[in-house]
Write an enzyme that holds these catalytic residues in place. Structure first.
Site, mmCIF file in Angstrom:
data_model
loop_
_atom_site.group_PDB
_atom_site.id
_atom_site.type_symbol
_atom_site.label_atom_id
_atom_site.label_comp_id
_atom_site.label_asym_id
_atom_site.label_seq_id
_atom_site.Cartn_x
_atom_site.Cartn_y
_atom_site.Cartn_z
ATOM 1 N N LYS A 59 15.688 30.193 65.676
ATOM 2 C CA LYS A 59 14.841 30.649 64.566
ATOM 3 C C LYS A 59 13.652 29.719 64.317
ATOM 4 C CE LYS A 59 17.702 33.925 64.396
ATOM 5 N NZ LYS A 59 17.379 35.049 65.283
ATOM 6 N N GLU B 182 11.751 26.166 53.064
ATOM 7 C CA GLU B 182 10.611 27.076 52.889
ATOM 8 C C GLU B 182 10.325 27.281 51.407
ATOM 9 O OE1 GLU B 182 11.865 30.703 54.757
ATOM 10 O OE2 GLU B 182 11.177 30.062 56.734
ATOM 11 N N HIS C 257 23.718 40.397 52.352
ATOM 12 C CA HIS C 257 22.959 40.263 53.600
ATOM 13 C C HIS C 257 23.327 41.319 54.628
ATOM 14 C CE1 HIS C 257 21.466 36.646 51.813
ATOM 15 N NE2 HIS C 257 22.684 36.193 51.674
ATOM 16 N N ARG D 251 16.794 43.659 70.243
ATOM 17 C CA ARG D 251 17.767 44.698 70.580
ATOM 18 C C ARG D 251 17.350 46.031 69.960
ATOM 19 N NH1 ARG D 251 19.789 41.901 66.003
ATOM 20 N NH2 ARG D 251 19.828 43.330 64.221
HETATM 21 C C1 MV4 Z 1 14.326 34.000 51.889
HETATM 22 C C2 MV4 Z 1 14.229 34.553 50.596
HETATM 23 C C3 MV4 Z 1 13.182 34.127 49.825
HETATM 24 N N1 MV4 Z 1 12.287 33.216 50.299
HETATM 25 N N2 MV4 Z 1 13.406 33.109 52.319
HETATM 26 C C4 MV4 Z 1 17.166 34.961 54.600
HETATM 27 C C5 MV4 Z 1 18.332 35.528 55.298
HETATM 28 C C6 MV4 Z 1 18.439 36.825 54.671
HETATM 29 N N3 MV4 Z 1 19.669 37.477 54.924
HETATM 30 C C7 MV4 Z 1 18.215 36.455 53.232
HETATM 31 N N4 MV4 Z 1 17.167 35.551 53.281
HETATM 32 C C8 MV4 Z 1 16.243 35.262 52.328
HETATM 33 N N5 MV4 Z 1 15.307 34.381 52.730
HETATM 34 C C9 MV4 Z 1 12.422 32.737 51.534
HETATM 35 N N6 MV4 Z 1 11.528 31.839 51.981
HETATM 36 C C10 MV4 Z 1 15.184 35.473 50.187
HETATM 37 C C11 MV4 Z 1 16.208 35.823 51.030
HETATM 38 C C12 MV4 Z 1 17.186 36.734 50.520
HETATM 39 C C13 MV4 Z 1 18.157 36.331 49.616
HETATM 40 C C14 MV4 Z 1 18.243 35.024 49.164
HETATM 41 C C15 MV4 Z 1 19.199 34.636 48.260
HETATM 42 C C16 MV4 Z 1 20.120 35.578 47.787
HETATM 43 C C17 MV4 Z 1 20.078 36.879 48.214
HETATM 44 C C18 MV4 Z 1 19.102 37.273 49.133
HETATM 45 C C19 MV4 Z 1 19.064 38.584 49.569
HETATM 46 C C20 MV4 Z 1 18.117 38.955 50.464
HETATM 47 C C21 MV4 Z 1 17.179 38.027 50.940
#
Ligand code: MV4
Length: 500
Positions: free
Chosen positions: A116, A200, A235, A292
């Site tokens: 990543k 980030e 997720h 994929r």
């Molecule tokens: C983030 C984000 C906000 N800012 N990155 C990365 C993996 C993916 N499954 C969720 N991710 C996120 N990355 C940045 N820079 C928000 C998410 C995010 C999330 C974060 C915390 C709790 C629930 C979430 C649900 C979807 C996305």
């Protein structure tokens, strides 16, 4: 074109790929484990070979077993589907070295995009926007704290080897920064055996918008527009749609161009997806590339009219991609719901058992990519996704209404599914408003499972719908009147009148 290929997968995606092969006149070899002797993908393929032990390690993840079968059966190529070995560069390389074409990009590209941090750096260099942050090699707490303060708050710490939210920490102020770095590292180490993290800027309630890519092996690359995949639970995507409710023609053109640049930069071939996060001001950032065919590819097929699975086969056999970007357009709206064998009234725990009855909805612009049929045993060994329900309509509102209709006519008896939960999500005012961020389920359905729905509504609705298909109108009326807790009230606006 190939004459015969092996499909190294199971369930709905194996069936999807077999159907594409049948249309192209390609013979298919299915593989299956001891618990899947009557599975639909086995019945549909021209040949099927038993892998034995159902545990994934001994079956769909066993490179030696799969290569041995492919050789013995003279498969010219292997389609990996998604999951299992689909993004394993060693598998792709082993296939190619054995003279069996891996249907996907080169092992080198899979490997690069699987890292990543390396993927982000590659994209940043190519001028594709990435989220500001620290993706460096220095992992001592002092450096990470310094870099974190530079980025500012809120920030997010992520595991370099991560996925699925493991090792992820949101930090709102410098007071908790050191503790969060330590605990993110500890969780990463125990989950992935690697404690490298990156930091980030944290985006508040971003959207997940991805672009479908097709690239041939002669340097021609196109995109097939976007999919909005923000509606997820832990997720795990559950509902996807296209077009995105927030997309504008200008943004689409910019993001599409960035996606094609991303694919060209790494010399990509075959089908792939560029994932972006989009903030409330419609700034977009590259997140990762999926090398994929994706679960949600059907919504793109519905709105573009292009068969992505068939193009994968043509591209892998060396054919030129004859589609031109300027000739492509999106038409109407498509939504996909993922049907899982899980119990929304019991913490979404997987539900296993025998499918006593499966009746799938049918109608104009309703597509069911299904891996199930009556009598199939749902085992705990594999992913609980049973099928995908896809609807298409002229516009978003009609498409939502069609999906609610189709969900309320999807009968699955014997296990508990998430059908009723999906229907409730689609009926939510905020879904209708297009207010679909990655926090939608947390914001509006956090306590859904434990509160007022502690009855197996799904099973009851299924039973009611099933009854409607097999009873007279009079019987249905009697049934409704006799039972004050009739599940019929959950079936919604489209009560089924039953046969005359
Ligand atoms: C983030 C984000 C906000 N800012 N990155 C990365 C993996 C993916 N499954 C969720 N991710 C996120 N990355 C940045 N820079 C928000 C998410 C995010 C999330 C974060 C915390 C709790 C629930 C979430 C649900 C979807 C996305």
């Amino acid at each position: 074109m190939f004459h015969k290929i092996l499909i190294a997968n199971r369930g709905e995606i194996a069936i999807r790929i077999i159907k594409a092969c049948q249309e192209l006149g390609i013979k298919t070899i299915a593989i299956y484990s001891d618990v899947e002797t009557k599975a639909p993908h086995v019945l549909l393929a021209d040949e099927a070979v038993n892998l034995g032990d159902p545990t994934p390690i001994e079956s769909y993840l066993s490179i030696p077993k799969i290569i041995k079968i492919a050789k013995a059966k003279h498969a010219e190529a292997i389609h990996p589907g998604y999951g299992f070995l689909a993004e394993n560069p060693d598998f792709a390389e082993t296939c190619n070295k054995a003279g069996i074409k891996f249907i996907g990009p080169s092992p080198k590209v899979i490997s690069l995009m699987g890292d990543k941090i390396a993927a982000k750096k590659t994209m940043e260099k190519a001028g594709v926007p990435v989220i500001p942050g620290y993706h460096g090699p220095n992992q001592d707490t002092e450096t990470l704290v310094k870099e974190g303060k530079k980025i500012g708050f809120p920030l997010i710490i992520k595991a370099a080897a991560g996925g699925g939210g493991k090792g992820m920490r949101i930090v709102n102020s410098k007071d908790t920064l050191v503790d969060s770095i330590d605990s993110a590292k500890r969780e990463s180490k125990s989950s992935f055996g690697n404690d490298t993290v990156f930091i980030e800027k944290y985006l508040e309630k971003p959207r997940h918008i991805e672009f479908q890519i097709l690239a041939d092996e002669h340097g021609h690359t196109i995109h097939l527009f976007e999919r909005e995949c923000s509606i997820q639970r832990r997720h795990q995507k559950i509902i996807e749609e296209t077009p995105s409710p927030v997309m504008t023609p200008e943004l689409r053109q910019k993001m599409g161009k960035a996606a094609v640049t991303a694919a060209k930069t790494v010399g990509y071939s075959n089908a792939g997806t560029i994932e972006f996060m989009v903030d409330k001001d419609l700034n977009y950032y590259f997140m990762e590339m999926n090398t994929r065919l994706q679960v949600e590819h059907p919504i793109t097929e519905m709105t573009t009219g292009i068969d992505i699975a068939k193009w994968q086969l043509r591209i892998a056999s060396g054919e030129k991609l004859t589609l031109q970007q300027d000739a492509l357009f999106q038409r109407g709206h498509a939504i996909e719901c993922r049907i899982y064998a899980e119990d929304p009234t019991n913490g979404f725990l997987p539900s296993v058992g025998t499918l006593l009855k499966v009746e799938e909805p049918a109608g104009p612009n309703i597509r069911v990519d299904s891996g199930i049929s009556t009598g199939l045993v749902i085992s705990p060994y594999y992913d609980p996704m049973l099928s995908k329900l896809i609807t298409y309509a002229e516009n978003r509102e009609d498409c939502i209404n069609k999906m609610v209709w189709a969900l309320s006519r999807y009968v699955i008896l014997g296990i508990t599914s998430n059908i009723y939960f999906l229907k409730t999500v689609l009926e939510h005012e905020q879904f209708h408003n297009g207010n679909t961020t990655t926090h939608f389920i947390d914001d509006y359905f956090k306590d859904w499972t434990v509160s007022k729905h502690a009855l197996p509504v799904d099973a009851l609705i299924s039973l009611a719908v099933y009854d409607s298909m097999h009873s007279t109108k009079e019987e249905i009326v009697r049934y409704k009147e006799a039972d004050p807790h009739s599940p019929w009230k959950h079936v919604g606006r489209w009560r089924i009148s039953g046969r005359e």
